[in-house]
Design a protein around this motif. Structure first.
Motif, PDB file in Angstrom:
ATOM      1  N   GLN A  43     -96.306  63.615 -53.164  1.00  0.00           N
ATOM      2  CA  GLN A  43     -96.237  64.356 -54.424  1.00  0.00           C
ATOM      3  C   GLN A  43     -97.076  63.695 -55.504  1.00  0.00           C
ATOM      4  O   GLN A  43     -97.396  62.504 -55.431  1.00  0.00           O
ATOM      5  CB  GLN A  43     -94.795  64.467 -54.920  1.00  0.00           C
ATOM      6  CG  GLN A  43     -94.217  63.162 -55.453  1.00  0.00           C
ATOM      7  CD  GLN A  43     -92.796  63.315 -55.940  1.00  0.00           C
ATOM      8  OE1 GLN A  43     -91.966  63.931 -55.270  1.00  0.00           O
ATOM      9  NE2 GLN A  43     -92.501  62.767 -57.099  1.00  0.00           N
ATOM     10  N   GLY A  87     -96.815  69.436 -61.298  1.00  0.00           N
ATOM     11  CA  GLY A  87     -96.459  68.772 -60.048  1.00  0.00           C
ATOM     12  C   GLY A  87     -97.038  69.488 -58.852  1.00  0.00           C
ATOM     13  O   GLY A  87     -97.143  70.724 -58.849  1.00  0.00           O
ATOM     14  N   GLU A 103     -97.086  64.061 -59.948  1.00  0.00           N
ATOM     15  CA  GLU A 103     -96.502  64.687 -61.134  1.00  0.00           C
ATOM     16  C   GLU A 103     -97.276  64.236 -62.368  1.00  0.00           C
ATOM     17  O   GLU A 103     -97.738  63.089 -62.434  1.00  0.00           O
ATOM     18  CB  GLU A 103     -95.022  64.326 -61.259  1.00  0.00           C
ATOM     19  CG  GLU A 103     -94.176  64.894 -60.118  1.00  0.00           C
ATOM     20  CD  GLU A 103     -92.707  64.552 -60.235  1.00  0.00           C
ATOM     21  OE1 GLU A 103     -91.882  65.375 -59.846  1.00  0.00           O
ATOM     22  OE2 GLU A 103     -92.405  63.439 -60.726  1.00  0.00           O
TER      23      GLU A 103
END
Length: 220
Positions: free
Chosen positions: A64, A51, A66
């Protein structure tokens, strides 16, 4: 062992790198931005990126990426901040067989023309944008590019006045240009007056080093 980069000082401010207390030397656990925001990275027990997160100073996440892996260390799934994702499948020879993604894309039909000029090293040096009006192509803007080796470090207009400058740090190789600069962009500065840059934005890249977010320096 190669010396690890600790900080980069630039017109956009100071960027500081933090590394895990143990493990592979080139992995970055945190990159602190000049506006007190920061980027954190997480890794599994074998050093694979699981991540990368762009966070406000409060810790709230604003972007973000991941990742999930298979036993052959290939990425099976990439999930973005808005919960959109794509998945990969591989054949018996571990070659990429398919990519499936949940969003879809459409394109407009706006009529325009762009001209590119390259130098002897294959570097893009000039980009000219035109729009069609009254039966002719009209030049809207001209951008000239300045390089450090093969990496763009500044943009200038048709009058050769600096309009944008870039701050670069360590790329995916852990050095300045070992991976061609991919993943190494830190900041974009503009609003040049008397040699000073008045406005700055910071970059957040995904696990492949591709820019996915441009963050306002005024946001903390």
């Amino acid at each position: 062992a190669a010396r690890r980069l600790q900080s980069v000082v630039s017109p956009a401010g100071t960027f500081s790198y933090l590394y895990p207390a143990s493990g592979a030397g080139h992995l970055v656990s945190r990159l602190s931005l000049p506006n007190t925001s920061f980027i954190t990275n997480t890794f599994d027990t074998v050093g694979r990126l699981t991540g990368t997160y762009l966070k406000h100073s409060s810790g709230a996440i604003s972007n973000q990426h991941e990742y999930l892996y298979n036993t052959a260390h290939q990425r099976l799934k990439h999930t973005r901040f808005d919960a959109s994702y794509y998945t990969n499948t591989y054949d018996a020879e571990n070659q990429l067989a398919s990519v499936a993604t949940d969003p879809y894309y459409t394109y407009d039909t706006y009529r325009f023309k762009v001209e590119f000029t390259y130098d002897g090293q294959g570097r893009l040096r000039v980009k000219k944008d035109y729009t069609w009006s009254s039966g002719i192509w009209n030049l809207v803007s001209e951008t000239r590019y300045v390089y450090d080796g093969l990496l763009i470090v500044q943009e200038r207009n048709g009058s050769n006045t600096p309009t944008v400058t870039y701050t670069r740090g360590r790329d995916l190789s852990g050095s300045y240009a070992g991976a061609g600069g991919i993943g190494g962009l830190l900041a974009r500065s503009h609003g040049c007056s008397a040699g000073s840059w008045s406005a700055h934005n910071f970059y957040h890249a995904d696990g492949n080093g591709y820019v996915s977010a441009l963050y306002d320096a005024g946001a903390t």
